[in-house]
Design an enzyme around this catalytic site. Structure first.
Site, PDB file in Angstrom:
ATOM      1  N   CYS A   2       0.833  -1.198   0.000  1.00  0.00           N
ATOM      2  CA  CYS A   2       0.000   0.000   0.000  1.00  0.00           C
ATOM      3  C   CYS A   2       0.872   1.255   0.000  1.00  0.00           C
ATOM      4  O   CYS A   2       1.885   1.323   0.664  1.00  0.00           O
ATOM      5  CB  CYS A   2      -0.938   0.081   1.195  1.00  0.00           C
ATOM      6  SG  CYS A   2      -2.023  -1.318   1.360  1.00  0.00           S
ATOM      7  N   ARG A  27       4.055  -0.213  -4.726  1.00  0.00           N
ATOM      8  CA  ARG A  27       3.800  -0.673  -3.355  1.00  0.00           C
ATOM      9  C   ARG A  27       2.529  -1.520  -3.245  1.00  0.00           C
ATOM     10  O   ARG A  27       2.253  -2.110  -2.208  1.00  0.00           O
ATOM     11  CB  ARG A  27       3.667   0.529  -2.420  1.00  0.00           C
ATOM     12  CG  ARG A  27       4.900   1.394  -2.364  1.00  0.00           C
ATOM     13  CD  ARG A  27       4.690   2.546  -1.425  1.00  0.00           C
ATOM     14  NE  ARG A  27       4.608   2.097  -0.060  1.00  0.00           N
ATOM     15  CZ  ARG A  27       5.649   1.929   0.736  1.00  0.00           C
ATOM     16  NH1 ARG A  27       6.851   2.185   0.299  1.00  0.00           N
ATOM     17  NH2 ARG A  27       5.489   1.509   1.971  1.00  0.00           N
ATOM     18  N   TRP A  74      -2.513  -2.964  -1.600  1.00  0.00           N
ATOM     19  CA  TRP A  74      -2.081  -4.362  -1.694  1.00  0.00           C
ATOM     20  C   TRP A  74      -2.872  -5.064  -0.602  1.00  0.00           C
ATOM     21  O   TRP A  74      -2.612  -4.883   0.584  1.00  0.00           O
ATOM     22  CB  TRP A  74      -0.573  -4.457  -1.447  1.00  0.00           C
ATOM     23  CG  TRP A  74      -0.016  -5.829  -1.625  1.00  0.00           C
ATOM     24  CD1 TRP A  74       0.385  -6.401  -2.794  1.00  0.00           C
ATOM     25  CD2 TRP A  74       0.242  -6.800  -0.602  1.00  0.00           C
ATOM     26  NE1 TRP A  74       0.862  -7.666  -2.559  1.00  0.00           N
ATOM     27  CE2 TRP A  74       0.788  -7.944  -1.226  1.00  0.00           C
ATOM     28  CE3 TRP A  74       0.060  -6.825   0.780  1.00  0.00           C
ATOM     29  CZ2 TRP A  74       1.157  -9.091  -0.524  1.00  0.00           C
ATOM     30  CZ3 TRP A  74       0.419  -7.969   1.482  1.00  0.00           C
ATOM     31  CH2 TRP A  74       0.962  -9.084   0.820  1.00  0.00           C
ATOM     32  N   ASN A 100      -1.723   2.301   5.540  1.00  0.00           N
ATOM     33  CA  ASN A 100      -0.780   1.271   5.109  1.00  0.00           C
ATOM     34  C   ASN A 100      -0.335   0.535   6.358  1.00  0.00           C
ATOM     35  O   ASN A 100       0.184   1.147   7.283  1.00  0.00           O
ATOM     36  CB  ASN A 100       0.428   1.920   4.417  1.00  0.00           C
ATOM     37  CG  ASN A 100       1.561   0.932   4.193  1.00  0.00           C
ATOM     38  OD1 ASN A 100       1.318  -0.260   4.003  1.00  0.00           O
ATOM     39  ND2 ASN A 100       2.786   1.419   4.220  1.00  0.00           N
ATOM     40  N   GLY A 101      -0.563  -0.775   6.384  1.00  0.00           N
ATOM     41  CA  GLY A 101      -0.169  -1.567   7.559  1.00  0.00           C
ATOM     42  C   GLY A 101      -1.256  -2.552   7.905  1.00  0.00           C
ATOM     43  O   GLY A 101      -2.133  -2.840   7.090  1.00  0.00           O
ATOM     44  N   GLU A 478      18.781 -16.825  -6.563  1.00  0.00           N
ATOM     45  CA  GLU A 478      18.307 -15.510  -7.016  1.00  0.00           C
ATOM     46  C   GLU A 478      17.802 -15.580  -8.463  1.00  0.00           C
ATOM     47  O   GLU A 478      16.790 -14.978  -8.805  1.00  0.00           O
ATOM     48  CB  GLU A 478      19.430 -14.473  -6.851  1.00  0.00           C
ATOM     49  CG  GLU A 478      19.149 -13.087  -7.419  1.00  0.00           C
ATOM     50  CD  GLU A 478      17.922 -12.379  -6.831  1.00  0.00           C
ATOM     51  OE1 GLU A 478      17.323 -12.889  -5.867  1.00  0.00           O
ATOM     52  OE2 GLU A 478      17.551 -11.327  -7.377  1.00  0.00           O
ATOM     53  N   LYS A 482      13.965 -14.646  -9.651  1.00  0.00           N
ATOM     54  CA  LYS A 482      13.651 -13.648 -10.686  1.00  0.00           C
ATOM     55  C   LYS A 482      12.673 -14.234 -11.698  1.00  0.00           C
ATOM     56  O   LYS A 482      11.693 -13.596 -12.049  1.00  0.00           O
ATOM     57  CB  LYS A 482      14.914 -13.178 -11.417  1.00  0.00           C
ATOM     58  CG  LYS A 482      15.833 -12.249 -10.675  1.00  0.00           C
ATOM     59  CD  LYS A 482      15.307 -10.845 -10.463  1.00  0.00           C
ATOM     60  CE  LYS A 482      14.543 -10.709  -9.184  1.00  0.00           C
ATOM     61  NZ  LYS A 482      15.244 -10.395  -7.987  1.00  0.00           N
ATOM     62  N   GLU A 485       9.107 -14.812 -10.038  1.00  0.00           N
ATOM     63  CA  GLU A 485       8.283 -13.681  -9.628  1.00  0.00           C
ATOM     64  C   GLU A 485       7.729 -12.869 -10.780  1.00  0.00           C
ATOM     65  O   GLU A 485       6.667 -12.286 -10.655  1.00  0.00           O
ATOM     66  CB  GLU A 485       8.978 -12.799  -8.579  1.00  0.00           C
ATOM     67  CG  GLU A 485      10.127 -11.970  -9.044  1.00  0.00           C
ATOM     68  CD  GLU A 485      10.711 -11.112  -7.917  1.00  0.00           C
ATOM     69  OE1 GLU A 485       9.986 -10.627  -7.047  1.00  0.00           O
ATOM     70  OE2 GLU A 485      11.940 -10.907  -7.931  1.00  0.00           O
ATOM     71  N   HIS A 501      19.432 -36.316  -4.701  1.00  0.00           N
ATOM     72  CA  HIS A 501      18.803 -36.819  -3.480  1.00  0.00           C
ATOM     73  C   HIS A 501      17.289 -36.658  -3.511  1.00  0.00           C
ATOM     74  O   HIS A 501      16.653 -36.646  -2.465  1.00  0.00           O
ATOM     75  CB  HIS A 501      19.417 -36.132  -2.251  1.00  0.00           C
ATOM     76  CG  HIS A 501      20.874 -36.453  -2.092  1.00  0.00           C
ATOM     77  ND1 HIS A 501      21.331 -37.679  -1.692  1.00  0.00           N
ATOM     78  CD2 HIS A 501      21.989 -35.719  -2.340  1.00  0.00           C
ATOM     79  CE1 HIS A 501      22.650 -37.689  -1.668  1.00  0.00           C
ATOM     80  NE2 HIS A 501      23.077 -36.501  -2.073  1.00  0.00           N
ATOM     81  N   LYS A 600       6.448  -4.040  -3.852  1.00  0.00           N
ATOM     82  CA  LYS A 600       7.874  -3.752  -3.719  1.00  0.00           C
ATOM     83  C   LYS A 600       8.347  -3.766  -2.278  1.00  0.00           C
ATOM     84  O   LYS A 600       9.372  -4.333  -1.944  1.00  0.00           O
ATOM     85  CB  LYS A 600       8.156  -2.392  -4.359  1.00  0.00           C
ATOM     86  CG  LYS A 600       9.609  -1.954  -4.294  1.00  0.00           C
ATOM     87  CD  LYS A 600      10.433  -2.755  -5.262  1.00  0.00           C
ATOM     88  CE  LYS A 600      11.885  -2.359  -5.287  1.00  0.00           C
ATOM     89  NZ  LYS A 600      12.703  -3.427  -5.889  1.00  0.00           N
TER      90      LYS A 600
HETATM   91  C1  AGP Z   1      12.921  -9.059  -5.018  1.00  0.00           C
HETATM   92  O1  AGP Z   1      12.910  -9.310  -6.371  1.00  0.00           O
HETATM   93  C2  AGP Z   1      11.741  -9.333  -4.294  1.00  0.00           C
HETATM   94  N1  AGP Z   1      10.613  -8.727  -4.870  1.00  0.00           N
HETATM   95  C3  AGP Z   1      11.757  -9.415  -2.780  1.00  0.00           C
HETATM   96  O2  AGP Z   1      12.211 -10.704  -2.525  1.00  0.00           O
HETATM   97  C4  AGP Z   1      12.595  -8.418  -1.952  1.00  0.00           C
HETATM   98  O3  AGP Z   1      13.945  -8.595  -2.195  1.00  0.00           O
HETATM   99  C5  AGP Z   1      12.271  -8.618  -0.461  1.00  0.00           C
HETATM  100  O4  AGP Z   1      10.928  -8.318  -0.244  1.00  0.00           O
HETATM  101  C6  AGP Z   1      13.149  -7.797   0.460  1.00  0.00           C
HETATM  102  O5  AGP Z   1      12.993  -6.430   0.238  1.00  0.00           O
HETATM  103  P1  AGP Z   1      13.980  -5.368   0.853  1.00  0.00           P
HETATM  104  O6  AGP Z   1      15.317  -5.585   0.218  1.00  0.00           O
HETATM  105  O7  AGP Z   1      13.386  -4.054   0.512  1.00  0.00           O
HETATM  106  O8  AGP Z   1      14.037  -5.627   2.322  1.00  0.00           O
END
Ligand code: AGP
Length: 605
Positions: A2, A27, A74, A100-101, A478, A482, A485, A501, A600
């Site tokens: 949010c 957000r 969100w 927001n929260g 990582e 990517k 997501e 395994h 984000k």
């Molecule tokens: C990254 O591609 C992600 N969307 C997510 O995992 C992100 O890295 C995570 O939420 C942590 O965010 P921050 O680095 O702002 O703490």
């Protein structure tokens, strides 16, 4: 998680609020709404879906007022719908709130209010707030807000307006970010994050937990939780509005991938030079017995690279913790434990809670963060800024590379300090570090065509695997994240030797396996793992150096990265994987910058 905005000034509020919301859409983007005050009345427009839908709806409405608040959501409580969208009113439509929260005790408060006859029109936790305001208002809105927040358990950044004083906005926060922007004469702003109004001002007050701001066109007054007025310093931002724009790129993610060479230059500026590394900006504890890294998502995967780097260069034992687990564990932290929290946004709720737990247990906390003035920046004992500039795409790219580079810098600095790295080895390693920006540019230039082809080839696959050993395994994690997501392809990362395994059972004809093979000492082992998956019909995409001939011969596709000392290959390896995820998502018609279900900045648990 949010985004909230507010504007009060001499212009029509609605278009300015929409501009702010657009900048904060990363957000949350499942619904949005704005409220604008005028003549003892507040007009509200809200709409399920992306901001464009709200924009469409606004075309047919006359919102003339010059003060207003807005929200991009969100969903946490109540599915995305017009009804659950913010802002939320009380029954008499006098008090209006964006939030927001999460209000954790909202059920209890809702019951109390219902028993008093209040009727609810949404499924949100937020709606208790306007009703409580109506319950507690006794002629002074600031006083009513202070009474209401005393009853709330959870996290919140709130903006509140009252129909009888439609030219004032109140803003208050607890564990959710909130800033107040001081604009040109007669205009002020509030927002969850600075980029919302960078176009209009560089001067911000960053509210601390419990503080409440009263914002009108002519003035900003800030009070502590006891209602006493306080003086706060202005925080002057050195990001400019352009940095938060797409600058001709089709998506923020692509722009941010391309910004990586520059981000690497910036993070090393005045810190790394030939033969010298200077991190005297950080007061390290005199003795470090162990290091605990705490982070979420991509930041935690950067931390996993960090573990290998720090252990190799400093010989100090390092553990990596997922923040959401760490915060509810009983970690063993000694007085000589250094806790490193890693967070692009500096606002991730779990990471912030991990930081607080570590401090409570007496550990010193060093933060690696990109956002100056964020909660993590302000609460950590020491900070190493990532200097990557605003990162808007939900999928983190340049911040990840900056995080990994900070671990290189920390490893080299501490390794020299601990006497583990010799003078000559240190110089050689610094040279490797200084080459990274140039080499990163080359990786982008040389691989964009190959990865576009791979995206074409694999766009319809349902599963993909990423394998590697040592730092290459961390990079596999990582790379897989990517792809997952933004393209919604199921991707799993495995330590290459672990595949047999169990997971090898899933590898069948045509399944793409990205094999990362940059750690020279263990290339033979990777070769065996590549052969294992090939024998089961996998199509192997190898990420390696051009001189590693046997891997090239075995793999179906090759992504070459420039030769560099083993430990430093991370940043170069991840770039083609970011690009591959980007182009695959694009081919699949996914919304690259705003993937489904994500946001984000994860400021709730
Ligand atoms: C990254 O591609 C992600 N969307 C997510 O995992 C992100 O890295 C995570 O939420 C942590 O965010 P921050 O680095 O702002 O703490």
């Amino acid at each position: 998680m949010c985004g909230i905005v507010g504007y009060t000034g001499c212009k029509k509020a609605a278009p300015i609020l929409m501009k702010g919301l657009q900048k904060l859409e990363y957000r949350g983007y499942d619904s949005a709404g704005i409220a604008v005050g005028r003549d003892h009345k507040i007009d509200v427009i809200k709409k399920e879906g992306k901001l464009d839908k709200l924009k469409e709806k606004l075309k047919s409405s006359m919102l003339e007022g010059k003060t207003g608040i807005g929200h991009t959501r969100w969903a946490t409580h109540g599915r995305p719908s017009d009804r659950n969208s913010h802002p939320h009113f009380d029954e008499k439509q006098q008090f209006i709130v964006v939030h927001n929260g999460i209000i954790e005790n909202y059920q209890e408060l809702k019951e109390e209010l219902k028993n008093k006859g209040y009727q609810f029109s949404s499924e949100t936790d937020t709606e208790v707030i306007p009703h409580l305001l109506s319950e507690y208002y006794n002629g002074d809105l600031r006083d009513a807000i202070l009474k209401v927040v005393e009853k709330l358990v959870g996290s919140y950044a709130l903006a509140v307006m009252y129909s009888r004083e439609p030219e004032r906005i109140f803003a208050v926060r607890q564990d959710s970010p909130l800033v107040v922007g001081r604009g040109a004469e007669g205009e002020n702003y509030i927002a969850s994050d600075i980029p919302a109004f960078l176009e209009f001002t560089d001067d911000f007050y960053i509210l601390d937990d419990g503080e409440i701001a009263e914002v009108s066109a002519g003035e900003i007054n800030i009070f502590n939780s006891s209602g006493q007025q306080i003086n706060k310093d202005i925080f002057e931002v050195d990001w400019d509005a352009e940095m938060a724009e797409k600058n001709g790129y089709s998506h923020y993610m692509l722009k941010e991938i391309h910004e990586q060479p520059d981000a690497l230059r910036k993070i090393m500026k005045n810190r790394v030079s030939p033969g010298k590394i200077d991190l005297t900006e950080i007061a390290f504890p005199e003795r470090i017995d162990d290091i605990q890294i705490v982070a979420c998502g991509t930041a935690s995967y950067a931390g996993r690279v960090g573990k290998y780097v720090l252990e190799e260069l400093t010989r100090i034992p390092v553990q990596v913790n997922i923040a959401s687990e760490f915060r509810y564990s009983d970690p063993i932290l000694g007085e000589n434990t250094l806790v490193i929290v890693v967070s692009q946004s500096g606002e991730t709720a779990d990471t912030l809670a991990g930081l607080r737990l570590a401090q409570k247990k007496g550990a010193r906390v060093l933060a690696l963060t990109n956002v100056v003035g964020s909660s993590i920046d302000r609460e950590a004992d020491q900070v190493l800024y990532l200097r990557a500039g605003p990162e808007i795409a939900v999928a983190s790219t340049k911040a990840y590379s900056a995080m990994v580079t900070s671990f290189y810098m920390l490893g080299l600095f501490l390794g020299k300090q601990e006497g583990i790295i010799s003078e000559s080895k240190g110089k050689e390693m610094l040279q490797n570090l200084l080459c990274l920006p140039e080499l990163a540019s080359r990786v982008i230039e040389e691989n964009e065509k190959t990865v576009k082809h791979l995206a074409d080839r694999f766009q319809n696959c349902e599963h993909a695997f990423f394998i590697g050993r040592n730092t290459d395994y961390s990079l596999a994690l990582e790379g897989a994240l990517k792809l997952k997501e933004i393209s919604y392809i199921h991707a799993e990362a495995y330590a290459a030797g672990e595949l047999k395994h169990g997971t090898l059972a899933l590898v069948e004809e045509g399944v793409p396996v990205v094999a990362i093979a940059t750690r020279k000492g263990i290339l033979d082992k990777m070769m065996s793992n590549i052969k294992e998956v090939k024998a089961r019909g996998a199509e192997v995409i190898a990420v390696t150096y051009s001189d590693v001939k046997n891997v090239a011969e075995e793999a179906d596709y090759i992504i070459n990265i420039p030769e560099i000392e083993g430990i430093f290959s991370g940043v170069l390896t991840i770039i083609p994987l970011q690009l591959m995820a980007y182009y695959t998502a694009l081919k699949r018609g996914c919304n690259v910058d705003q993937p489904r279900n994500l946001a984000k900045s994860v400021t709730v648990e």
